[in-house]
Design a protein around this motif. Structure first.
Motif, short mmCIF file in Angstrom:
data_model
loop_
_atom_site.label_atom_id
_atom_site.label_comp_id
_atom_site.label_asym_id
_atom_site.label_seq_id
_atom_site.Cartn_x
_atom_site.Cartn_y
_atom_site.Cartn_z
N VAL A 85 -58.17 76.27 7.30
CA VAL A 85 -58.84 77.21 8.44
C VAL A 85 -59.09 76.33 9.27
O VAL A 85 -60.19 75.75 9.00
CB VAL A 85 -59.58 78.22 8.00
CG1 VAL A 85 -60.17 79.11 8.95
CG2 VAL A 85 -59.02 79.20 6.78
N ALA A 86 -58.94 76.60 10.59
CA ALA A 86 -59.49 75.85 11.70
C ALA A 86 -60.24 76.68 12.44
O ALA A 86 -59.48 77.96 12.77
CB ALA A 86 -58.32 75.14 12.81
N ILE A 87 -61.65 76.29 12.81
CA ILE A 87 -62.41 77.43 13.53
C ILE A 87 -62.67 76.63 14.92
O ILE A 87 -63.38 75.43 14.89
CB ILE A 87 -63.69 77.45 12.89
CG1 ILE A 87 -63.37 78.15 11.63
CG2 ILE A 87 -64.60 78.51 13.53
CD1 ILE A 87 -64.60 78.50 10.57
N ILE A 88 -62.35 77.27 15.95
CA ILE A 88 -62.66 76.51 17.29
C ILE A 88 -63.90 77.08 17.65
O ILE A 88 -64.07 78.29 18.07
CB ILE A 88 -61.57 76.87 18.37
CG1 ILE A 88 -60.30 76.33 17.66
CG2 ILE A 88 -61.78 76.13 19.57
CD1 ILE A 88 -58.86 76.86 18.73
N GLY A 89 -64.93 76.42 17.69
CA GLY A 89 -66.45 76.85 18.02
C GLY A 89 -67.31 76.96 17.22
O GLY A 89 -67.22 77.34 15.95
N GLY A 90 -68.41 76.02 17.00
CA GLY A 90 -69.28 75.86 16.22
C GLY A 90 -70.66 76.56 16.57
O GLY A 90 -71.78 76.01 16.30
N GLY A 91 -70.62 77.92 17.16
CA GLY A 91 -71.76 78.70 17.25
C GLY A 91 -72.16 79.65 16.10
O GLY A 91 -71.79 79.23 14.95
#
Length: 414
Positions: free
Chosen positions: A7-13
């Motif tokens: 799983v790729a997650i774009i954004g580390g907020g």
């Protein structure tokens, strides 16, 4: 044979980190792609540096502090990861909590850095790969996988993708609107974003003279003679207009009206604890006691000295040194009317840099309400502020981030 899903997650907020933790706990291999030099920068600025984690007043049946095109959609996601579950999630990570005024929940330490510390610790503990200083420009679908392409043309592969890039508010902390470009390129529509929880610009020639003046009062946004919303608290006149917690809460209504080419008005009540009649009696009595004093001097001790000449001139009283006994009842009524209902045209808001949250976003009609998966491209999920959901001050926006991040991370890793 078990095949580990990537799983790729774009954004580390906030939403991205929650999604990563949940997906990894479900057994997925997770990679976070973050454009800033570290994850969670915006989280450090929340709650004036204290991190207002959530609000105990938020529930599926009480969504008055949540906004956007579909409250039912938001309520369904919030039900899947509730306020109580959020508090428990952070308690297990080590964040003792306390509840303050208006149901606001803060870490006992009063430090936003505490919340980020435990989240980053959990990312490390779960061996979640975090790649910073990288901006994903494109997402392509290739057979059963997705290819992410960064600004340098480097490609990365994933089975599922969660886009949690945030909105456009506070671009210095990571939210630059790049997620909207990704969404549009995937075929999604975006409800026009505009800044919310932001200071307002007013039309008035004397703002420089009264900038910095604070007082406890009430403010209302009025459109076509109807009060859209009213809030009380500390107000602050500025060189450009007006600020303060009540203004931030009202700003969404005001800016939305401006976006629709309408003319909103802000009405200031400087004495919300007095009725018109009570204030009229107070000032009439005050002037009768001080009948031989200059009019402007008679208001010292009642309102800020720098406001006195402005209030009188706007009330069409230009000779400020007239004796109080020379002031007619009609003139007194004008002054009282202004103090109870001082109206200004709203002409805009401060920039994205000053706004705390983005209203508008990826159209919810194109998102599955149970899973946050794209209806257009299966395998793509959305979470957080990028979606057309926003909330008032007080922990509501962070709760949406936690809930939507949880749902997206859980579904993408199944």
């Amino acid at each position: 044979m078990f095949m580990q899903r990537e799983v790729a997650i774009i954004g580390g907020g906030a939403a991205g980190m929650m999604a990563a933790i949940v997906a990894s706990r479900n057994g997925a291999k997770v990679v976070i792609y973050e454009r800033m030099n570290r994850v969670g920068k915006k989280l450090l600025a929340t709650g004036n540096g204290r991190c207002n984690i959530t609000n105990i007043g938020l529930s599926e049946s009480n969504l008055k502090c949540i906004h956007g095109s579909n409250k039912k959609f938001a309520g369904g996601i919030l039900k899947k990861f509730t306020v109580d579950e959020t508090i428990n999630f952070f308690e297990i990570l080590g964040i003792a909590h306390k509840v303050e005024n208006d149901g606001k929940v803060f870490p006992m330490s009063d430090q936003a850095s505490s919340v980020l510390d435990v989240l980053r610790y959990e990312l490390d503990k779960l061996s979640i790969e975090v790649i910073c200083d990288i901006e994903i420009d494109k997402i392509k679908q290739s057979k059963q996988e997705f290819i992410l392409i960064d600004s340098n043309g480097v490609e990365y592969k994933a089975d599922k993708v969660i886009i949690a890039t945030g909105g456009m508010s506070s671009p210095n902390l990571g939210s630059n609107g790049s997620g909207y470009k990704l969404a549009r390129n995937l075929g999604h529509s975006v409800v026009n974003p505009f800044p919310a929880l932001v200071q307002l610009k007013l039309e008035a020639p004397f703002l420089k003279s009264i900038k910095g003046i604070k007082f406890n009062g009430a403010a209302s946004v009025i459109l076509d003679g109807n009060i859209l919303r009213r809030e009380e608290g500390e107000l602050l006149f500025t060189e450009y207009g007006i600020s303060g917690p009540p203004i931030l809460q009202l700003s969404r209504n005001a800016v939305e009206a401006l976006e629709n080419k309408q003319q909103p008005i802000i009405e200031i009540d400087m004495f919300p604890n007095f009725t018109y009649e009570e204030l009229l009696n107070l000032i009439s009595l005050r002037l009768s006691y001080q009948y031989d004093r200059p009019l402007d001097f008679s208001f010292i001790g009642l309102i800020n000295k720098r406001l006195i000449p402005i209030i009188l001139k706007v009330s069409n009283i230009y000779d400020l040194n007239r004796a109080c006994l020379e002031i007619s009842n009609k003139e007194i009524e004008k002054i009282v009317s202004l103090l109870k209902a001082w109206q200004f045209d709203i002409i805009g808001s401060q920039s994205w840099m000053h706004s705390q949250v983005t209203a508008g976003g990826v159209d919810l009609k194109e998102i599955c309400p149970d899973t946050l998966q794209s209806k257009i491209i299966p395998g793509i999920y959305f979470a957080g502020e990028l979606l057309d959901v926003d909330g008032d001050c007080g922990g509501f926006n962070l709760q949406w981030a936690w809930s939507s991040g949880y749902v997206a991370g859980n579904e993408a890793s199944m």
